[in-house]
Every structure is written in C-alpha cells, then in structure tokens.
Design a protein around this motif. Structure first.
Motif, PDB file in Angstrom:
ATOM      1  N   LEU A 189      -2.449  -5.545 -14.064  1.00 10.72           N
ATOM      2  CA  LEU A 189      -3.731  -5.651 -13.371  1.00 10.72           C
ATOM      3  C   LEU A 189      -4.474  -4.321 -13.354  1.00 10.72           C
ATOM      4  N   THR A 190      -4.049  -3.382 -14.203  1.00 11.20           N
ATOM      5  CA  THR A 190      -4.739  -2.091 -14.193  1.00 11.20           C
ATOM      6  C   THR A 190      -5.977  -2.121 -15.094  1.00 11.20           C
ATOM      7  N   SER A 191      -6.112  -3.178 -15.897  1.00 14.34           N
ATOM      8  CA  SER A 191      -7.316  -3.274 -16.739  1.00 14.34           C
ATOM      9  C   SER A 191      -8.240  -4.349 -16.168  1.00 14.34           C
ATOM     10  N   GLN A 192      -9.490  -4.334 -16.625  1.00 16.13           N
ATOM     11  CA  GLN A 192     -10.494  -5.283 -16.128  1.00 16.13           C
ATOM     12  C   GLN A 192     -10.008  -6.724 -16.299  1.00 16.13           C
ATOM     13  N   LEU A 194       3.594  -7.627 -10.607  1.00 15.15           N
ATOM     14  CA  LEU A 194       2.240  -7.105 -10.827  1.00 15.15           C
ATOM     15  C   LEU A 194       2.316  -5.632 -11.198  1.00 15.15           C
ATOM     16  N   ILE A 195       1.553  -5.239 -12.214  1.00 19.29           N
ATOM     17  CA  ILE A 195       1.451  -3.817 -12.574  1.00 19.29           C
ATOM     18  C   ILE A 195       0.166  -3.286 -11.945  1.00 19.29           C
ATOM     19  N   LEU A 196       0.335  -2.273 -11.090  1.00 18.94           N
ATOM     20  CA  LEU A 196      -0.784  -1.707 -10.334  1.00 18.94           C
ATOM     21  C   LEU A 196      -0.774  -0.187 -10.497  1.00 18.94           C
ATOM     22  N   LYS A 197      -1.822   0.457  -9.989  1.00 20.33           N
ATOM     23  CA  LYS A 197      -1.848   1.922 -10.045  1.00 20.33           C
ATOM     24  C   LYS A 197      -0.817   2.434  -9.031  1.00 20.33           C
ATOM     25  N   LYS A 198       0.005   3.399  -9.440  1.00 18.10           N
ATOM     26  CA  LYS A 198       1.086   3.836  -8.537  1.00 18.10           C
ATOM     27  C   LYS A 198       0.577   4.801  -7.473  1.00 18.10           C
ATOM     28  N   SER A 199       1.238   4.785  -6.324  1.00 20.74           N
ATOM     29  CA  SER A 199       0.905   5.767  -5.285  1.00 20.74           C
ATOM     30  C   SER A 199       1.809   6.989  -5.477  1.00 20.74           C
ATOM     31  N   LYS A 200       1.493   8.068  -4.777  1.00 22.59           N
ATOM     32  CA  LYS A 200       2.276   9.299  -4.982  1.00 22.59           C
ATOM     33  C   LYS A 200       3.676   9.184  -4.375  1.00 22.59           C
ATOM     34  N   ASN A 201       3.911   8.162  -3.552  1.00 22.01           N
ATOM     35  CA  ASN A 201       5.255   7.985  -2.981  1.00 22.01           C
ATOM     36  C   ASN A 201       6.292   7.550  -4.018  1.00 22.01           C
ATOM     37  N   ARG A 208       8.336   9.538 -10.249  1.00 25.81           N
ATOM     38  CA  ARG A 208       7.946   9.329 -11.653  1.00 25.81           C
ATOM     39  C   ARG A 208       9.087   8.756 -12.482  1.00 25.81           C
ATOM     40  N   ILE A 209      10.310   9.095 -12.112  1.00 23.30           N
ATOM     41  CA  ILE A 209      11.443   8.609 -12.915  1.00 23.30           C
ATOM     42  C   ILE A 209      11.497   7.075 -12.931  1.00 23.30           C
ATOM     43  N   SER A 210      11.013   6.441 -11.841  1.00 20.40           N
ATOM     44  CA  SER A 210      11.108   4.981 -11.808  1.00 20.40           C
ATOM     45  C   SER A 210      10.012   4.330 -12.641  1.00 20.40           C
ATOM     46  N   THR A 211       8.933   5.046 -12.932  1.00 22.17           N
ATOM     47  CA  THR A 211       7.860   4.442 -13.734  1.00 22.17           C
ATOM     48  C   THR A 211       7.885   4.969 -15.170  1.00 22.17           C
ATOM     49  N   GLY A 212       8.946   5.656 -15.521  1.00 22.86           N
ATOM     50  CA  GLY A 212       9.062   6.188 -16.877  1.00 22.86           C
ATOM     51  C   GLY A 212       7.912   7.129 -17.220  1.00 22.86           C
ATOM     52  N   GLY A 213       7.379   7.782 -16.182  1.00 20.60           N
ATOM     53  CA  GLY A 213       6.292   8.742 -16.410  1.00 20.60           C
ATOM     54  C   GLY A 213       4.907   8.108 -16.400  1.00 20.60           C
ATOM     55  N   LEU A 214       4.826   6.770 -16.251  1.00 25.39           N
ATOM     56  CA  LEU A 214       3.515   6.105 -16.247  1.00 25.39           C
ATOM     57  C   LEU A 214       2.799   6.295 -14.910  1.00 25.39           C
ATOM     58  N   GLU A 215       1.484   6.102 -14.916  1.00 29.00           N
ATOM     59  CA  GLU A 215       0.696   6.196 -13.682  1.00 29.00           C
ATOM     60  C   GLU A 215       0.640   4.846 -12.970  1.00 29.00           C
ATOM     61  N   SER A 216       1.272   3.840 -13.560  1.00 30.11           N
ATOM     62  CA  SER A 216       1.266   2.505 -12.951  1.00 30.11           C
ATOM     63  C   SER A 216       2.653   2.187 -12.400  1.00 30.11           C
ATOM     64  N   VAL A 217       2.706   1.154 -11.556  1.00 33.12           N
ATOM     65  CA  VAL A 217       3.994   0.754 -10.978  1.00 33.12           C
ATOM     66  C   VAL A 217       4.106  -0.781 -11.007  1.00 33.12           C
ATOM     67  N   ALA A 218       5.309  -1.266 -11.255  1.00 33.84           N
ATOM     68  CA  ALA A 218       5.560  -2.713 -11.264  1.00 33.84           C
ATOM     69  C   ALA A 218       6.130  -3.114  -9.899  1.00 33.84           C
ATOM     70  N   ASN A 227       0.805  -1.230   0.000  1.00 32.86           N
ATOM     71  CA  ASN A 227       0.000   0.000   0.000  1.00 32.86           C
ATOM     72  C   ASN A 227       0.833   1.274   0.000  1.00 32.86           C
ATOM     73  N   ASN A 228       2.125   1.172   0.351  1.00 30.34           N
ATOM     74  CA  ASN A 228       2.992   2.357   0.283  1.00 30.34           C
ATOM     75  C   ASN A 228       3.261   2.765  -1.159  1.00 30.34           C
ATOM     76  N   ILE A 229       3.282   1.783  -2.041  1.00 33.34           N
ATOM     77  CA  ILE A 229       3.675   2.147  -3.409  1.00 33.34           C
ATOM     78  C   ILE A 229       2.559   1.977  -4.436  1.00 33.34           C
ATOM     79  N   ALA A 230       1.500   1.247  -4.052  1.00 32.76           N
ATOM     80  CA  ALA A 230       0.382   1.082  -4.997  1.00 32.76           C
ATOM     81  C   ALA A 230      -0.900   1.620  -4.376  1.00 32.76           C
ATOM     82  N   GLU A 231      -1.801   2.066  -5.259  1.00 33.35           N
ATOM     83  CA  GLU A 231      -3.071   2.623  -4.780  1.00 33.35           C
ATOM     84  C   GLU A 231      -4.232   1.722  -5.157  1.00 33.35           C
ATOM     85  N   GLY A 232      -5.246   1.714  -4.315  1.00 27.09           N
ATOM     86  CA  GLY A 232      -6.487   1.006  -4.668  1.00 27.09           C
ATOM     87  C   GLY A 232      -6.294  -0.489  -4.815  1.00 27.09           C
ATOM     88  N   VAL A 233      -5.436  -1.081  -3.982  1.00 23.52           N
ATOM     89  CA  VAL A 233      -5.200  -2.525  -4.070  1.00 23.52           C
ATOM     90  C   VAL A 233      -6.466  -3.266  -3.595  1.00 23.52           C
TER      91      VAL A 233
END
Ligand code: TXA
Ligand code: MG
Length: 352
Positions: free
Chosen positions: A189-192, A102-109, A112-122, A78-84
C-alpha cells in the motif's frame, strides 16, 4: 545448540500459564514458534534487533528478506507504521484479524534489521487465539516469518517445526494444524495503486472488492521467471529466493482434464520404468481414481487443497518420493496461491 521445549496448547482456550511462559521468553530475547491460522510462525520481540537477528540465523534466511510484524490490535498500527490513512484503516478493519499482510511506511520504532533495510514494514493481525493471546501477553509486536528452514515448505503442524528448528529455538507451541495452510496474501500500500505481492489466504477477488483498483505483481502468476533470471523489479525481496521446495523433484502438468490425466500417466510410467524412480501424483480432480501410481489427494475444493499442500510436500519427502507430478489448477480463488507455490517449487511446468 539451544535447549528447545515443545508444549501442547489448547487452540480454543489457550492456557494462561503457557501463554505467559511464551511471552516471557519473547520479552527476554528468545525465539518462540507458534501457530497462526496460515502457517506456524517463528516469533521474536519485533522491537529487539538482537532477538530478530536470531530469527535469520535459525532459519538460514538472507538478511535482506524482511519479516512480518504481528500485532494484537489495530490500535498498535501507529506504533510501527507511519502516515496510516483512512484507506489503509478501511482495509485493515475489513480483513483483520486474518490472512492479509499490509506493506506500509515504517515508523522509526521498527528496527531496520526486521525490514531488511527497507523503509516499509509488513504488518498483520493473525486470526488465531494462541497467536493473539501471545502477542497481547508480550505487549510488543512479534516479528515472525514462517517457522521453516529457508527454502523448505512452510510448516502447518508443530511436527514440521520440530523437524526444521529443533535445537535452534527456545519454545515450540503445538496448537494443532493450521486452519488455512497457506501464508497470508501480501499487498503493498505504499504506492498509489496497491500491488498484490503474494497470493495467499485471502483470495485476490475478495481483496479487489474492498481495495478497488489493484495490480498483480507478474511474479505472482509467473514465479518461474524469477528463478530463470527475470530482471523485473523485486518489490518483495522474498520473491528472489527459492521457496516451498520438497526434496523431491516437482513437475506440474497444466491443461484440459483428460489431456492432463493421460500425460501424467505417461510421464509417470516413463520415470518409473526407465529412470527407476519413485513417483507420486498430486491430484485434486476426479482423475485420481484413474492413476495407477501412489496418489496424494489434495481435496476437491480449494480450501482443503490449501490446507493439505505443504503437508503433502513434506509427506512425499518422508516417503522418499523422487518425483512428484502435480495436476495444474485454475488461477482463481485460492488456486492463485496454490499455483504460485507449486510453480515456485517446480522444476518443470508442462502446458498442454
Ligand atoms: O502467513 C504468513 O504471512 C506467515 C505467518 C507466520 O504470519 N508469515 C510468513 O512470513 O509467511 P515470511 O517471512 O515467510 O513471508 C513474508 C513475505 C516475504 O515474501 C517477504 O519478502 C515479504 O513478506 N515482506 C516482508 N516485509 C516486506 C516489505 N517491507 N516489503 C515487501 N515485502 C515484504
Ligand atoms: Mg516463509
């Protein structure tokens, strides 16, 4: 040039002083290459953007190709992903620690440089005592791609990391050979409906049993479409780049066993005689006794082949092999990941 230290560390019972030293380097913004069960990782503090930038420059990695965050416990998710959700937790509990990202929605912690600007996080929890004790001692997520120069085969031994990153990282922990030898499987896992973005250490069949409906990104089975200018969407930015390549030219021959055997021998004779090149054949079938050339035997079962793949590709380069001819294999179990890596590195795929 950075001063690099190389330290052997016990893989069953990692020495605490060595783990503490590595954790201190991570916390002070340094780079530590460490073993995981898949391949060696090049780690930095996942919350420190300056340290993360060093990863990209050490590897020569394009900055839009995002990194995996390695955590030490599901509680850290939960520190690094949101809405788990329950769905994600069930999958994580089933496969972690282990070779599934797992690719999840990223948290604000997460910088951005680590996600290449994406809103998701691995994210993944590795199944290796050295990685786990390092992550837990550092007390931060560790951002880590494979510890190779971008484009080269992933490292499965500390010596491979030395070859690629000596003078570019602060510390290399030598914990012996990687048990799996292929990178983690990656699912979005960011899509249905979840999507398999990279075939890896957990076979697709096992993932499907737990996840239920899951689609396979077309570039998993046809990575060559990427280098040929396939204009499908790149869900995983890493798919855009050439990977896993030895210096030698790689040719894959697919088809029934006897046809493959004859074609490989014919090709090999031609290349040796008429082009004067050094040829090596990568075999994992009973055919290997038949060939008259230098053989690199991958092992008959998928697990052994997985463990040996990158080692063999690097070994061919050490032996100044010009052309590697590889037998194709079934696209099932770890064969899916193996064929993906081979096809990504290959110059030519011959289907019989
Ligand atoms: O087994 C492994 O996964 C190893 C060990 C060290 O954990 N790591 C590894 O990292 O293979 P790397 O950076 O070589 O590959 C990570 C892959 C890349 O293809 C990248 O594009 C993809 O994961 N990836 C990372 N973050 C992503 C995201 N937010 N969305 C989609 N793909 C992502
Ligand atoms: Mg990599």
């Amino acid at each position: 040039m950075v001063h690099t230290s190389l330290i052997k560390i016990n893989s069953k019972n990692p020495e605490s002083a060595k783990v503490q030293l590595a954790a201190k380097i991570i916390l002070s913004g340094g780079l530590v290459a460490f073993p995981t069960e898949t391949v060696y990782g090049l780690g930095a503090n996942g919350l420190n953007p300056i340290a993360i930038r060093r990863i990209f420059s050490a590897k020569g990695r394009p900055t839009n190709n995002p990194l995996i965050m390695h955590i030490g416990s599901i509680d850290d998710l939960n520190n690094i992903a949101e809405g788990v959700t329950e769905r994600e937790l069930t999958i994580a509990k089933k496969f972690w620690p282990g070779p599934l990202t797992l690719i999840l929605k990223k948290s604000k912690n997460v910088p951005r440089i680590s996600t290449g600007g994406l809103e998701s996080v691995a994210v993944r929890i590795p199944n290796n005592k050295i990685s786990l004790s390092l992550i837990r001692a550092a007390g931060v997520p560790i951002a880590a791609p494979s510890a190779n120069i971008s484009g080269k085969p992933s490292p499965t031994r500390a010596s491979h990391v030395v070859e690629d990153l000596w003078g570019k990282v602060d510390l290399i922990l030598d914990g012996g050979r990687s048990a799996i030898g292929l990178e983690s499987s990656v699912i979005d896992l960011t899509s249905q409906i979840p999507v398999l973005l990279r075939a890896g250490g957990v076979p697709y069949e096992k993932i499907r049993k737990v996840v239920g409906e899951i689609s396979i990104h077309p570039l998993v089975t046809h990575p060559e479409k990427c280098s040929m200018g396939h204009n499908g969407t790149h869900k995983s930015p890493g798919m855009r780049y050439k990977h896993y390549s030895p210096k030698a030219e790689l040719i894959i021959v697919e088809g029934s066993s006897s046809k493959v055997r004859n074609k490989i021998q014919e090709l090999s004779n031609q290349i040796r005689k008429f082009e004067g090149k050094k040829v090596c054949i990568m075999s994992r079938s009973r055919n290997y006794g038949y060939y008259a050339d230098m053989i690199m035997y991958m092992g008959s079962d998928f697990k052994t082949s997985g463990r040996n793949l990158y080692d063999i590709l690097r070994c061919a380069d050490h032996n100044k092999v010009d052309v590697i001819i590889a037998e194709g294999m079934e696209y099932k179990n770890l064969g899916l990941a193996l064929m993906n890596r081979l096809k990504t590195a290959a110059k030519q795929v011959i289907k019989l």
